[in-house]
Design a protein around this motif. Sequence first.
Motif, PDB file in Angstrom:
ATOM      1  N   GLY A  23      17.019 -16.536 -27.664  1.00 21.70           N
ATOM      2  CA  GLY A  23      16.606 -16.635 -26.265  1.00 21.70           C
ATOM      3  C   GLY A  23      16.688 -15.301 -25.548  1.00 21.70           C
ATOM      4  O   GLY A  23      17.621 -14.527 -25.745  1.00 21.70           O
ATOM      5  N   ARG A  24      15.728 -15.018 -24.697  1.00 20.59           N
ATOM      6  CA  ARG A  24      15.683 -13.756 -23.947  1.00 20.59           C
ATOM      7  C   ARG A  24      16.750 -13.744 -22.855  1.00 20.59           C
ATOM      8  O   ARG A  24      17.009 -14.750 -22.229  1.00 20.59           O
ATOM      9  CB  ARG A  24      14.325 -13.584 -23.277  1.00 20.59           C
ATOM     10  N   GLY A  25      17.325 -12.569 -22.649  1.00 19.20           N
ATOM     11  CA  GLY A  25      18.321 -12.421 -21.585  1.00 19.20           C
ATOM     12  C   GLY A  25      19.479 -13.380 -21.744  1.00 19.20           C
ATOM     13  O   GLY A  25      20.030 -13.865 -20.767  1.00 19.20           O
ATOM     14  N   ALA A  26      19.838 -13.655 -22.958  1.00 16.70           N
ATOM     15  CA  ALA A  26      20.734 -14.742 -23.299  1.00 16.70           C
ATOM     16  C   ALA A  26      22.020 -14.776 -22.483  1.00 16.70           C
ATOM     17  O   ALA A  26      22.251 -15.716 -21.744  1.00 16.70           O
ATOM     18  CB  ALA A  26      21.059 -14.672 -24.782  1.00 16.70           C
ATOM     19  N   PHE A  27      22.858 -13.811 -22.614  1.00 16.53           N
ATOM     20  CA  PHE A  27      24.175 -13.865 -22.012  1.00 16.53           C
ATOM     21  C   PHE A  27      24.301 -12.990 -20.781  1.00 16.53           C
ATOM     22  O   PHE A  27      25.107 -13.265 -19.911  1.00 16.53           O
ATOM     23  CB  PHE A  27      25.241 -13.437 -23.029  1.00 16.53           C
ATOM     24  N   PHE A  28      23.513 -11.935 -20.689  1.00 10.54           N
ATOM     25  CA  PHE A  28      23.678 -10.962 -19.614  1.00 10.54           C
ATOM     26  C   PHE A  28      22.827 -11.333 -18.413  1.00 10.54           C
ATOM     27  O   PHE A  28      21.628 -11.544 -18.514  1.00 10.54           O
ATOM     28  CB  PHE A  28      23.324  -9.557 -20.110  1.00 10.54           C
ATOM     29  N   THR A  29      23.490 -11.397 -17.241  1.00 11.88           N
ATOM     30  CA  THR A  29      22.779 -11.663 -15.995  1.00 11.88           C
ATOM     31  C   THR A  29      22.328 -10.357 -15.346  1.00 11.88           C
ATOM     32  O   THR A  29      21.428 -10.348 -14.532  1.00 11.88           O
ATOM     33  CB  THR A  29      23.674 -12.452 -15.027  1.00 11.88           C
ATOM     34  N   SER A  30      23.012  -9.249 -15.691  1.00 10.04           N
ATOM     35  CA  SER A  30      22.607  -7.903 -15.309  1.00 10.04           C
ATOM     36  C   SER A  30      23.046  -6.992 -16.457  1.00 10.04           C
ATOM     37  O   SER A  30      23.497  -7.470 -17.484  1.00 10.04           O
ATOM     38  CB  SER A  30      23.245  -7.484 -13.977  1.00 10.04           C
ATOM     39  N   TRP A  31      22.933  -5.676 -16.278  1.00  9.16           N
ATOM     40  CA  TRP A  31      23.252  -4.787 -17.391  1.00  9.16           C
ATOM     41  C   TRP A  31      24.713  -4.906 -17.821  1.00  9.16           C
ATOM     42  O   TRP A  31      25.036  -4.804 -18.994  1.00  9.16           O
ATOM     43  CB  TRP A  31      22.919  -3.338 -17.035  1.00  9.16           C
ATOM     44  N   PHE A  32      25.625  -5.140 -16.869  1.00 15.52           N
ATOM     45  CA  PHE A  32      27.047  -5.196 -17.190  1.00 15.52           C
ATOM     46  C   PHE A  32      27.685  -6.563 -16.978  1.00 15.52           C
ATOM     47  O   PHE A  32      28.850  -6.741 -17.301  1.00 15.52           O
ATOM     48  CB  PHE A  32      27.819  -4.157 -16.361  1.00 15.52           C
ATOM     49  N   LYS A  34      28.039 -10.624 -17.666  1.00 18.31           N
ATOM     50  CA  LYS A  34      27.723 -11.676 -18.628  1.00 18.31           C
ATOM     51  C   LYS A  34      27.921 -13.034 -17.985  1.00 18.31           C
ATOM     52  O   LYS A  34      28.848 -13.238 -17.215  1.00 18.31           O
ATOM     53  CB  LYS A  34      28.641 -11.564 -19.848  1.00 18.31           C
ATOM     54  N   GLY A  35      27.054 -13.970 -18.340  1.00 18.71           N
ATOM     55  CA  GLY A  35      27.236 -15.347 -17.946  1.00 18.71           C
ATOM     56  C   GLY A  35      28.161 -16.038 -18.946  1.00 18.71           C
ATOM     57  O   GLY A  35      28.476 -15.488 -19.997  1.00 18.71           O
ATOM     58  N   PRO A  36      28.586 -17.260 -18.662  1.00 18.57           N
ATOM     59  CA  PRO A  36      29.508 -17.952 -19.562  1.00 18.57           C
ATOM     60  C   PRO A  36      28.860 -18.464 -20.838  1.00 18.57           C
ATOM     61  O   PRO A  36      29.554 -18.736 -21.820  1.00 18.57           O
ATOM     62  CB  PRO A  36      30.034 -19.107 -18.719  1.00 18.57           C
ATOM     63  N   LEU A  43      25.022 -21.876 -25.904  1.00 16.73           N
ATOM     64  CA  LEU A  43      26.149 -21.395 -26.703  1.00 16.73           C
ATOM     65  C   LEU A  43      27.086 -20.592 -25.811  1.00 16.73           C
ATOM     66  O   LEU A  43      26.657 -19.692 -25.095  1.00 16.73           O
ATOM     67  CB  LEU A  43      25.651 -20.516 -27.859  1.00 16.73           C
ATOM     68  N   LYS A  44      28.367 -20.930 -25.846  1.00 18.40           N
ATOM     69  CA  LYS A  44      29.350 -20.237 -25.010  1.00 18.40           C
ATOM     70  C   LYS A  44      29.540 -18.808 -25.493  1.00 18.40           C
ATOM     71  O   LYS A  44      29.518 -18.535 -26.686  1.00 18.40           O
ATOM     72  CB  LYS A  44      30.696 -20.957 -25.053  1.00 18.40           C
ATOM     73  N   TRP A  45      29.744 -17.928 -24.525  1.00 15.29           N
ATOM     74  CA  TRP A  45      30.003 -16.533 -24.835  1.00 15.29           C
ATOM     75  C   TRP A  45      31.334 -16.405 -25.550  1.00 15.29           C
ATOM     76  O   TRP A  45      31.447 -15.765 -26.567  1.00 15.29           O
ATOM     77  CB  TRP A  45      30.016 -15.728 -23.537  1.00 15.29           C
ATOM     78  N   ARG A  46      32.354 -17.023 -25.006  1.00 10.99           N
ATOM     79  CA  ARG A  46      33.683 -17.007 -25.616  1.00 10.99           C
ATOM     80  C   ARG A  46      33.871 -18.330 -26.324  1.00 10.99           C
ATOM     81  O   ARG A  46      33.777 -19.377 -25.722  1.00 10.99           O
ATOM     82  CB  ARG A  46      34.742 -16.821 -24.556  1.00 10.99           C
ATOM     83  N   VAL A  98      26.257   8.965 -22.212  1.00 12.19           N
ATOM     84  CA  VAL A  98      25.149   8.077 -21.840  1.00 12.19           C
ATOM     85  C   VAL A  98      24.972   6.906 -22.817  1.00 12.19           C
ATOM     86  O   VAL A  98      24.752   5.768 -22.405  1.00 12.19           O
ATOM     87  CB  VAL A  98      23.837   8.889 -21.716  1.00 12.19           C
ATOM     88  N   LEU A  99      25.067   7.166 -24.112  1.00  8.74           N
ATOM     89  CA  LEU A  99      24.808   6.114 -25.104  1.00  8.74           C
ATOM     90  C   LEU A  99      25.701   4.879 -24.976  1.00  8.74           C
ATOM     91  O   LEU A  99      25.200   3.754 -25.080  1.00  8.74           O
ATOM     92  CB  LEU A  99      24.878   6.681 -26.515  1.00  8.74           C
ATOM     93  N   PRO A 100      27.003   5.018 -24.749  1.00  9.34           N
ATOM     94  CA  PRO A 100      27.809   3.794 -24.597  1.00  9.34           C
ATOM     95  C   PRO A 100      27.366   2.927 -23.420  1.00  9.34           C
ATOM     96  O   PRO A 100      27.411   1.706 -23.488  1.00  9.34           O
ATOM     97  CB  PRO A 100      29.225   4.313 -24.396  1.00  9.34           C
ATOM     98  N   VAL A 101      26.931   3.565 -22.345  1.00 11.40           N
ATOM     99  CA  VAL A 101      26.456   2.809 -21.179  1.00 11.40           C
ATOM    100  C   VAL A 101      25.142   2.096 -21.507  1.00 11.40           C
ATOM    101  O   VAL A 101      24.965   0.919 -21.207  1.00 11.40           O
ATOM    102  CB  VAL A 101      26.287   3.739 -19.960  1.00 11.40           C
ATOM    103  N   VAL A 102      24.237   2.815 -22.156  1.00 10.83           N
ATOM    104  CA  VAL A 102      22.931   2.242 -22.495  1.00 10.83           C
ATOM    105  C   VAL A 102      23.065   1.127 -23.526  1.00 10.83           C
ATOM    106  O   VAL A 102      22.389   0.105 -23.447  1.00 10.83           O
ATOM    107  CB  VAL A 102      21.985   3.359 -23.010  1.00 10.83           C
ATOM    108  N   LEU A 103      23.966   1.303 -24.473  1.00 10.50           N
ATOM    109  CA  LEU A 103      24.092   0.346 -25.576  1.00 10.50           C
ATOM    110  C   LEU A 103      25.147  -0.735 -25.340  1.00 10.50           C
ATOM    111  O   LEU A 103      25.392  -1.552 -26.221  1.00 10.50           O
ATOM    112  CB  LEU A 103      24.400   1.094 -26.876  1.00 10.50           C
ATOM    113  N   TYR A 104      25.761  -0.766 -24.162  1.00 14.15           N
ATOM    114  CA  TYR A 104      26.814  -1.743 -23.865  1.00 14.15           C
ATOM    115  C   TYR A 104      26.392  -3.183 -24.145  1.00 14.15           C
ATOM    116  O   TYR A 104      27.071  -3.887 -24.898  1.00 14.15           O
ATOM    117  CB  TYR A 104      27.282  -1.577 -22.417  1.00 14.15           C
ATOM    118  N   PRO A 105      25.293  -3.677 -23.559  1.00 18.51           N
ATOM    119  CA  PRO A 105      24.954  -5.084 -23.815  1.00 18.51           C
ATOM    120  C   PRO A 105      24.605  -5.353 -25.274  1.00 18.51           C
ATOM    121  O   PRO A 105      24.922  -6.416 -25.813  1.00 18.51           O
ATOM    122  CB  PRO A 105      23.756  -5.364 -22.905  1.00 18.51           C
TER     123      PRO A 105
END
Length: 148
Positions: A23-32, A34-36, A43-46, A98-105
């Motif tokens: 599914g698109r945009g599965a867990f992240f509601t914004s760049w940083f 996460k939804g539950p 599927l639960k994140w945790r 920069v890379l850790p910020v870009v690749l976080y999700p």
Amino acid sequence: MTRSSLARMLLRGAMRRCPWCGGRGAFFTSWFSKGPACRTCGLKWRRGDVGFELGAAAMAAVIVLGPLILALGVVLAFTWPEVRVVPMMVVFLAAGIVLPVVLYPMSYTMWQGVDLLMRPVEPEHFVLEHLERSGGAELDSGAVPDAD
């Protein structure tokens, strides 16, 4: 729907999709943020694992440091013995910030794929409200492997 291969789940995670359903945009509601749970399959994140963030941090280290080390080897191979250290360090320092910020999700969703491979999905790993809205289609269609 049965569990996909690790390669497929990692590819889905690299594209910020749910490793389980794609599914698109599965867990992240914004760049940083996460939804539950996945907004597509529920599927639960945790899934009850206390150390999930440690695995995601390890995945982030692999997907950030791996390419940086390879790039450093390529740069050194092509510029040896006249290595211009200062410009090289500036570029690698900037990339290291920069890379850790870009690749976080991606690091989190890719680790979710590895976690799904190591720990099988159980019915309690899905958000009940989502299953009720979908009429339990995920469970009826075999989305969750038997816990035998």
